[in-house]
Design an enzyme around this catalytic site. Structure first.
Site, PDB file in Angstrom:
ATOM      1  N   LYS A 193       0.842  -1.200   0.000  1.00 21.28           N
ATOM      2  CA  LYS A 193       0.000   0.000   0.000  1.00 21.28           C
ATOM      3  C   LYS A 193       0.881   1.255   0.000  1.00 21.28           C
ATOM      4  CE  LYS A 193      -0.328  -0.362   5.040  1.00 21.28           C
ATOM      5  NZ  LYS A 193      -1.139  -0.892   6.140  1.00 21.28           N
TER       6      LYS A 193
ATOM      7  N   TYR B  47      13.763  30.409   8.872  1.00 18.40           N
ATOM      8  CA  TYR B  47      12.483  31.085   9.098  1.00 18.40           C
ATOM      9  C   TYR B  47      12.284  31.447  10.562  1.00 18.40           C
ATOM     10  CZ  TYR B  47      10.571  30.401   4.418  1.00 18.40           C
ATOM     11  OH  TYR B  47      10.344  30.473   3.081  1.00 18.40           O
TER      12      TYR B  47
HETATM   13  C1  LIG Z   1      -0.399  -1.889   6.856  1.00 16.51           C
HETATM   14  C2  LIG Z   1      -0.959  -3.196   7.195  1.00 16.51           C
HETATM   15  C3  LIG Z   1      -0.135  -4.326   7.315  1.00 16.51           C
HETATM   16  C4  LIG Z   1       1.377  -4.245   7.292  1.00 16.51           C
HETATM   17  O1  LIG Z   1       1.851  -3.773   8.532  1.00 16.51           O
HETATM   18  P1  LIG Z   1       3.407  -3.664   8.850  1.00 16.51           P
HETATM   19  O2  LIG Z   1       3.443  -3.239  10.271  1.00 16.51           O
HETATM   20  O3  LIG Z   1       3.949  -2.634   7.924  1.00 16.51           O
HETATM   21  O4  LIG Z   1       4.010  -4.992   8.605  1.00 16.51           O
HETATM   22  C5  LIG Z   1      -0.749  -5.566   7.476  1.00 16.51           C
HETATM   23  N1  LIG Z   1      -2.090  -5.664   7.565  1.00 16.51           N
HETATM   24  C6  LIG Z   1      -2.901  -4.597   7.489  1.00 16.51           C
HETATM   25  C7  LIG Z   1      -4.364  -4.783   7.612  1.00 16.51           C
HETATM   26  C8  LIG Z   1      -2.380  -3.328   7.322  1.00 16.51           C
HETATM   27  O5  LIG Z   1      -3.188  -2.267   7.271  1.00 16.51           O
END
Ligand SMILES: *Cc1c(COP(=O)(O)O)cnc(C)c1O
Length: 377
Positions: free
Chosen positions: A51, A272
């Site tokens: 993702k 800044y």
């Molecule tokens: C993002 C996510 C993962 C992966 O999690 P990590 O901590 O990056 O390994 C697995 N399952 C779901 C449902 C997620 O949203």
């Protein structure tokens, strides 16, 4: 065709020579991280969470590499990510949409062979209505909430769901899943609580395969593994368990170019708001990455970059496109226009920079901007 080659060559030459930041993504290290998780999980299978553009590293390159390592289960968060990724992967790879089935996506989802993770009765009904309408059997995954209150069937919907499944339907459940809220903390009581709730669910929905573990939970032991794990951050070199040694190999390194240097007397304001005032004569370098490139503003006066192992503290606020660092610790003239300093690499891990920024490795990775020259090895 000739002109295509010319264009791509020109592009390579201009970026390689003029880039102000180099983001190196080591696909071989990614592959070794996947194999390491596989070896810990066997016979349980390892999918991959890709993702948010594979946590910012490039979903297509990452997914193709992992496919080459034998991965066949790819998880994205949004439908649009699945649509983008689908053509990259052969048909024996499945793409799952964790955020669920959004009204209006049903037909496109079915036609593209994308598998929704159904998170509620409403989504279940929509998907089964779509299957009836298309006169087909459609695949799905069921996600249950075991204590995170984020996504998944709540406990109150379980009885009705079980009845609906019992009635027979044209939705084929590939597996059931849940997500852990605290798997990065091996000491957390929440892990055991969610695991217990998951076993209740497994009893209520017998005969289904189970997917439970994210990266952290791979290291919590067999009870958390189900038959299909869903690691994300560990693949990309992030530490799966906070506070513990990181067993994963770094995948990302980032160097950024110096765009200006100067020496200023004591009492000089920097950046800044004039928020930083030098206490002594100081040699400064401005480097070409700021919060628009993923260096959080919270690194102002806290974080650092490195040059050959020497720490160069960030002074003053982080700008949109640059930060200014104190290079007084280096010999005079060590850094000049175009010199590259390390933001992520042997001297500074993802966890180091995340800690200084008051955030987590995930946010650092997914924030890395698209102005860097990306080099895949
Ligand atoms: C993002 C996510 C993962 C992966 O999690 P990590 O901590 O990056 O390994 C697995 N399952 C779901 C449902 C997620 O949203």
């Amino acid at each position: 065709m000739d002109s295509d080659i010319l264009v791509s060559r020109t592009r390579t030459i201009t970026t390689a020579q003029g880039a102000t930041g180099y983001l190196r993504i080591d696909l071989a290290a990614l592959g070794r991280n996947y194999r390491k998780l596989v070896s810990m999980l066997t016979p349980v299978r390892a999918g991959a969470v890709v993702k948010a553009d594979a946590y910012g590293l490039g979903a297509e390159r990452v997914a193709s590499t992992l496919y080459g390592e034998g991965c066949r289960h790819f998880f994205v968060a949004q439908f649009v990510e699945a649509v983008r990724l689908r053509p990259t992967l052969a048909n024996d790879a499945q793409i799952f949409v964790l955020n669920g089935l959004q009204p209006g996506n049903e037909i496109a989802c079915a036609e593209r062979g994308i598998v929704p993770v159904l998170n509620s009765l409403a989504q279940w009904r929509q998907w089964s209505a779509t299957a009836r309408m298309l006169k087909r059997c459609l695949p799905a995954v069921l996600q249950f909430d075991t204590g995170m209150s984020r996504l998944g069937f709540p406990r109150e919907e379980r009885a009705e769901l079980a009845a609906a499944l019992g009635d027979g339907s044209n939705v084929e459940i590939l597996f059931i899943m849940s997500h852990l809220a605290s798997a990065d903390d091996m000491e957390s009581d929440q892990n055991g609580e969610q695991c217990a709730e998951m076993s209740c669910i497994a009893d209520e929905f017998p005969g289904f395969d189970l997917s439970f573990a994210n990266s952290g939970a791979v290291f919590l032991g067999d009870a958390y593994h189900g038959v299909l794990a869903r690691p994300g951050i560990a693949l990309y070199g992030g530490a799966p368990n906070a506070g513990a040694n990181n067993p994963m190999e770094p995948v990302v390194s980032l160097t950024v170019a110096v765009v200006q240097t100067r020496t200023v007397p004591a009492g000089t304001k920097v950046g800044y708001g004039g928020a930083y005032v030098t206490q002594r004569e100081m040699r400064l370098a401005t480097i070409a990455a700021g919060y628009a490139d993923g260096l959080p503003r919270s690194l102002g006066d806290r974080g650092a970059v490195y040059f050959n192992g020497t720490r160069l503290p960030i002074v003053g606020r982080v700008s949109m496109d640059s930060v200014t660092v104190d290079v007084s610790a280096l010999p005079e003239g060590a850094l000049t226009l175009g010199s590259l300093v390390e933001v992520l690499g042997p001297s500074q891990t993802l966890e180091d920079i995340a800690r200084d920024a008051g955030t987590i490795s995930y946010e650092i990775l997914t924030g890395l901007g698209d102005r860097y020259d990306r080099q895949y090895r």
